[in-house]
Scaffold this active site. Structure first.
Site, short mmCIF file in Angstrom:
data_model
loop_
_atom_site.label_atom_id
_atom_site.label_comp_id
_atom_site.label_asym_id
_atom_site.label_seq_id
_atom_site.Cartn_x
_atom_site.Cartn_y
_atom_site.Cartn_z
N ARG A 220 0.80 -1.23 0.00
CA ARG A 220 0.00 0.00 0.00
C ARG A 220 0.83 1.27 0.00
NH1 ARG A 220 -3.02 -3.99 1.78
NH2 ARG A 220 -1.10 -4.53 2.82
N THR A 221 1.84 1.34 0.85
CA THR A 221 2.55 2.62 0.98
C THR A 221 3.20 3.01 -0.36
OG1 THR A 221 2.92 2.15 3.30
CG2 THR A 221 4.25 3.89 2.34
N LYS B 154 25.90 -4.82 -3.68
CA LYS B 154 27.32 -4.48 -3.67
C LYS B 154 27.77 -3.76 -2.40
CE LYS B 154 27.04 -3.96 -8.67
NZ LYS B 154 27.20 -3.06 -9.83
N ARG C 221 11.60 3.82 2.54
CA ARG C 221 11.27 2.85 3.60
C ARG C 221 12.51 2.00 3.82
NH1 ARG C 221 6.06 -0.97 4.07
NH2 ARG C 221 5.28 1.02 4.85
N HIS D 38 6.13 5.86 11.21
CA HIS D 38 5.51 5.79 9.88
C HIS D 38 4.55 6.99 9.77
CE1 HIS D 38 3.95 4.28 6.23
NE2 HIS D 38 3.64 3.05 6.57
C1 NCD Z 1 2.42 -1.12 8.02
C2 NCD Z 1 3.92 -0.95 8.05
O1 NCD Z 1 4.60 -1.21 7.06
O2 NCD Z 1 4.40 -0.50 9.08
N1 NCD Z 1 1.91 -1.23 6.76
C3 NCD Z 1 1.58 -0.10 6.06
O3 NCD Z 1 2.42 0.69 5.72
N2 NCD Z 1 0.29 0.12 5.78
C4 NCD Z 1 1.89 -2.07 8.99
C5 NCD Z 1 2.44 -3.47 9.05
O4 NCD Z 1 3.34 -3.85 8.32
O5 NCD Z 1 1.93 -4.23 9.89
#
Ligand code: NCD
Length: 304
Positions: A54-55, A84, A105, A133
């Site tokens: 999703r993100t 590398k 991320r 997040h």
């Molecule tokens: C979350 C994350 O990556 O922290 N997912 C997200 O971004 N919607 C939650 C999770 O991984 O449980």
């Protein structure tokens, strides 16, 4: 975004900044459908050193709906960092020459802050280890406001893995800027870090800690359920001891007030029975769409 260039931690935003993002997001509802060309001269790079559905895709969808261009990687194995041993600093100093904003991320706490130190272009934190997040917290706030019409005055319970779950860290701190009551519900080994609870209380909001789902879902406006973060446990036996402990199914729905809303950042594993999806309480797939809307607002405010 006013004085803001990067979005690293929810603590970098004051309540006015958050309200500006939420109000801009409301204006994006129509733009998301009509599409626009306002960011047609901008390029967004998505650097995903950790799994995401999703993100990453909602950031890309948000940028494309605003007419912008996207590039990046979703699997570090194919990059010089993965294959590398290139440092994060060198990756950032490279990508900043290809794009106007970097969405990152990374599995390490503090990674987004480090990226910002080396970058001449804005950095957006799309998940830094178990720490934070912030864009998820913003879309969660937007979802609560859209569904409930307000945030002030609500009682919200954050449930599940409050220790390793980065979404609840950012959301808890974001909610603290509002006049809300918060219930923290987790199996004892997965309680919220004392420093975050202390910060919430210092700001002056009412925080109650409980250790069962039953206590967390009675008489609240919003239940925010989360996945136990299996991949972040140093010892798999610790995970085995808590897995499956926090779950919402039909019996739990019967304990809820009729107007209680269930949110979840997703992905879910077993903490929400799919049978719950058909109930009027379940709003987590509506929340997914709000991710596009909120990230359109964030990109617009950072890039314009
Ligand atoms: C979350 C994350 O990556 O922290 N997912 C997200 O971004 N919607 C939650 C999770 O991984 O449980």
């Amino acid at each position: 975004m006013g004085r803001l260039n990067n979005l690293i931690s929810i603590l970098d935003l004051d309540r006015d900044d958050i309200d500006l993002i939420l109000n801009t997001a409301s204006k994006m509802e129509d733009v998301a459908i009509q599409r626009s060309t306002e960011l047609s001269d901008k390029i967004m790079a998505c650097l995903f050193f950790e799994a995401s559905t999703r993100t990453r895709l909602s950031f890309e969808s948000a940028m494309l709906r605003l007419g912008g261009k996207v590039l990046g990687f979703a699997d570090v194995v194919t990059t010089s960092a993965g294959g590398k041993g290139e440092t994060l600093a060198d990756t950032i100093r490279t990508v900043e020459q290809y794009a106007d904003v970097i969405v990152i991320r990374h599995p390490l706490d503090g990674s987004a802050r480090v990226a910002a130190e080396f970058s001449r272009i804005p950095i957006i934190n799309a998940g830094s280890g178990a720490e934070e997040h912030p864009t998820q917290a913003l879309l969660d706030l937007y979802s609560i406001k859209k569904i409930k019409g307000k945030i002030d005055g609500l009682t919200i319970s954050l449930c599940g893995d409050l220790k390793y779950g980065r979404t609840v860290h950012s959301l808890g701190m974001a909610l603290s800027k509002y006049n809300v009551k918060i219930m923290l519900a987790a199996p004892p080994p997965l309680r919220m870090k004392p420093a975050i609870v202390k910060e919430m209380k210092r700001i002056g909001i009412e925080v109650t800690e409980v250790d069962s789902v039953e206590e967390a879902i009675r008489d609240v406006d919003v239940v925010y359920m989360t996945r136990i973060q299996k991949e972040r446990f140093p010892d798999i036996r610790e995970y085995d001891a808590v897995k499956g402990k926090f779950r919402i199914s039909t019996e739990e729905l019967e304990l809820m007030r009729d107007d209680t809303v269930i949110l979840h950042p997703l992905p879910r594993v077993d903490e929400i029975d799919p049978i719950v999806d058909d109930s009027h309480h379940a709003k987590y797939f509506n929340q997914v769409y709000n991710g596009v809307i909120t990230r359109m607002a964030i990109l617009k405010l950072i890039l314009e």
